[in-house]
Scaffold this motif. Structure first.
Motif, PDB file in Angstrom:
ATOM      1  N   SER A  94       0.595  -1.510   0.077  1.00 15.04           N
ATOM      2  CA  SER A  94       0.140  -0.053   0.078  1.00 15.04           C
ATOM      3  C   SER A  94       0.756   0.910  -0.056  1.00 15.04           C
ATOM      4  O   SER A  94       0.654   1.859  -0.923  1.00 15.04           O
ATOM      5  N   SER A 107      -8.553   1.768  -1.415  1.00 16.67           N
ATOM      6  CA  SER A 107      -8.626   1.078  -0.874  1.00 16.67           C
ATOM      7  C   SER A 107      -8.980  -0.773   0.041  1.00 16.67           C
ATOM      8  O   SER A 107      -9.521  -0.785  -0.938  1.00 16.67           O
ATOM      9  N   ARG A 108      -7.847  -1.152  -0.008  1.00 23.62           N
ATOM     10  CA  ARG A 108      -7.694  -2.648  -0.346  1.00 23.62           C
ATOM     11  C   ARG A 108      -8.919  -2.992   0.492  1.00 23.62           C
ATOM     12  O   ARG A 108      -8.955  -4.948   0.025  1.00 23.62           O
ATOM     13  N   TYR A 109      -9.972  -2.892   0.993  1.00 22.71           N
ATOM     14  CA  TYR A 109     -11.249  -3.725   1.613  1.00 22.71           C
ATOM     15  C   TYR A 109     -12.223  -3.562   0.539  1.00 22.71           C
ATOM     16  O   TYR A 109     -12.450  -4.352   0.037  1.00 22.71           O
ATOM     17  N   ASN A 167     -12.321   2.914  14.158  1.00 20.09           N
ATOM     18  CA  ASN A 167     -12.398   1.964  13.322  1.00 20.09           C
ATOM     19  C   ASN A 167     -12.363   0.590  14.723  1.00 20.09           C
ATOM     20  O   ASN A 167     -11.827   1.405  15.492  1.00 20.09           O
ATOM     21  N   TRP A 176      -8.384  -5.025  10.033  1.00 14.52           N
ATOM     22  CA  TRP A 176      -8.503  -5.060   7.984  1.00 14.52           C
ATOM     23  C   TRP A 176      -9.760  -6.638   8.620  1.00 14.52           C
ATOM     24  O   TRP A 176      -9.575  -7.363   8.073  1.00 14.52           O
ATOM     25  N   SER A 226     -11.844   9.235   3.238  1.00 11.27           N
ATOM     26  CA  SER A 226     -12.903   7.622   2.722  1.00 11.27           C
ATOM     27  C   SER A 226     -15.193   7.996   1.910  1.00 11.27           C
ATOM     28  O   SER A 226     -15.560   8.158   1.056  1.00 11.27           O
ATOM     29  N   ASP A 252      -6.682   3.632   3.727  1.00 11.89           N
ATOM     30  CA  ASP A 252      -6.326   3.941   4.457  1.00 11.89           C
ATOM     31  C   ASP A 252      -5.237   4.046   5.051  1.00 11.89           C
ATOM     32  O   ASP A 252      -5.023   3.317   6.139  1.00 11.89           O
ATOM     33  N   GLN A 255      -5.674   3.339   9.183  1.00 11.75           N
ATOM     34  CA  GLN A 255      -5.245   1.618   9.967  1.00 11.75           C
ATOM     35  C   GLN A 255      -3.862   0.705   9.386  1.00 11.75           C
ATOM     36  O   GLN A 255      -2.650   0.362  10.349  1.00 11.75           O
TER      37      GLN A 255
END
Length: 363
Positions: A94, A107-109, A167, A176, A226, A252, A255
């Protein structure tokens, strides 16, 4: 319909079985909470009164439905909260992507399959397993699909604590992961709430590109990348655009810097693996997609929900934040007369950035 509350069975044993069945279905952890959310409700109403929800008007229109589970499903007495890890180990690093202004960060999600349906399907399977044991009972499954205070419920269920970035954090697994819930009328024994382990750390507040974390445990969505790239449908405030760097869908940073995420484990879910090279995409290539290409390459992805117009808007901002380059300027000019006024506005801003050398270097 006769419900399970009228049957005679060992609730403590059932709770243990539910957690075991959840693991068999691929959830990393299951917890059980009651429905008392008074403190979380006060926080939510104060947050809304301050206007920190921005243009997410639906959050205010829901009233107390988020904090009063019985308003969603009458008779609810317990919430079964489930955790599903999503960090893909196949994804490009990332931080390396964010350091490359020619590429876009997503974003990795959102790199793989949309989690909403997958998570709800798995929750329904869990409910079916419970029903096979106790008979018919009342339940409803959620995965970010209704007004639910999922993080507050997960915290009560012992799945982690709400960190300073707002979060949920598990001290053994980081942050995550996705959350899902089963509202139910089964009076199961509840789990102990998780303790907070943020301590004096303020790394997430320091790293936030737009300073959206205005104080520990306080997020102003109106400044959050976001929100700006996903929830906001209009013009991105000009003063925030340079701070977004090459982040084109979500962010991200908080995080990535959280020390608890050193314990995070990659997901074993193949559906969350990156698709179409979106873990390290070239901005110019993304900007050249037609609407048909966008719809095809985001099929089954959470990214599709923002629509093609906002997709181009976000990429235009990232291209405006990149170092001056003839290819980037050429790409921007191809959208200068786009049918969408929103796209034209952000393209014009980006071109203006490249016409002003004094604005360099960029994020």
């Amino acid at each position: 319909m006769r419900t399970a509350r009228n049957r005679n069975f060992d609730l403590t044993r059932l709770a243990a079985d539910i957690k075991a069945w959840g693991r068999e279905l691929g959830f990393q952890r299951i917890g059980i909470a009651d429905t008392e959310l008074g403190a979380a409700e006060s926080y939510l109403l104060n947050w809304l009164d301050r206007g920190r929800h921005g243009e997410m008007s639906y959050m205010k229109s829901h009233g107390t439905r988020r904090s009063q589970p019985q308003e969603i499903l009458s008779g609810t007495v317990r919430v079964i909260s489930a955790r599903l890890d999503y960090l893909p180990d196949q994804a490009a690093d990332s931080e390396a992507v964010m350091r490359d202004p020619q590429r876009g960060f997503i974003s990795r999600y959102a790199l793989g399959r949309d989690y909403h349906k997958l998570l709800r399907t798995r929750l329904h399977k869990l409910a079916t397993r419970i029903e096979s044991c106790v008979g018919p009972f009342q339940y409803r499954a959620f995965s970010d699909s209704a007004p639910v205070l999922e993080k507050a419920l997960a915290e009560k269920a012992g799945l982690g604590w709400i960190g300073k970035h707002t979060n949920l954090i598990d001290k053994e697994a980081g942050s995550w992961f996705f959350l899902g819930e089963l509202y139910t009328d089964l009076p199961l024994p509840v789990d102990a709430a998780a303790d907070n382990h943020c301590g004096s750390c303020h790394a997430c507040l320091d790293i936030c590109p737009t300073q959206a974390i205005v104080a520990p445990y306080e997020l102003d969505a109106r400044r959050c990348i976001s929100y700006l790239t996903i929830e906001l449908r209009g013009s991105i405030p000009e003063e925030l655009r340079p701070l977004m760097g090459n982040r084109i869908y979500g962010c991200d940073d908080c995080q990535l810097v959280c020390p608890w995420n050193r314990f995070a484990q990659p997901t074993s879910e193949p559906d969350f693996a990156p698709r179409h090279g979106l873990d390290t995409p070239e901005l110019i290539n993304l900007f050249s997609w037609t609407e048909e290409e966008f719809l095809k390459k985001t099929e089954g992805s959470a990214i599709r929900r923002i629509g093609y117009e906002c997709w181009l808007r976000n990429i235009a901002v990232a291209l405006g934040n990149a170092p001056k380059d003839a290819a980037i300027i050429g790409a921007l000019k191809t959208r200068r007369d786009h049918a969408s006024g929103l796209v034209r506005e952000h393209v014009a801003w980006a071109l203006g950035r490249h016409a002003a050398p004094s604005s360099l270097p960029r994020e």
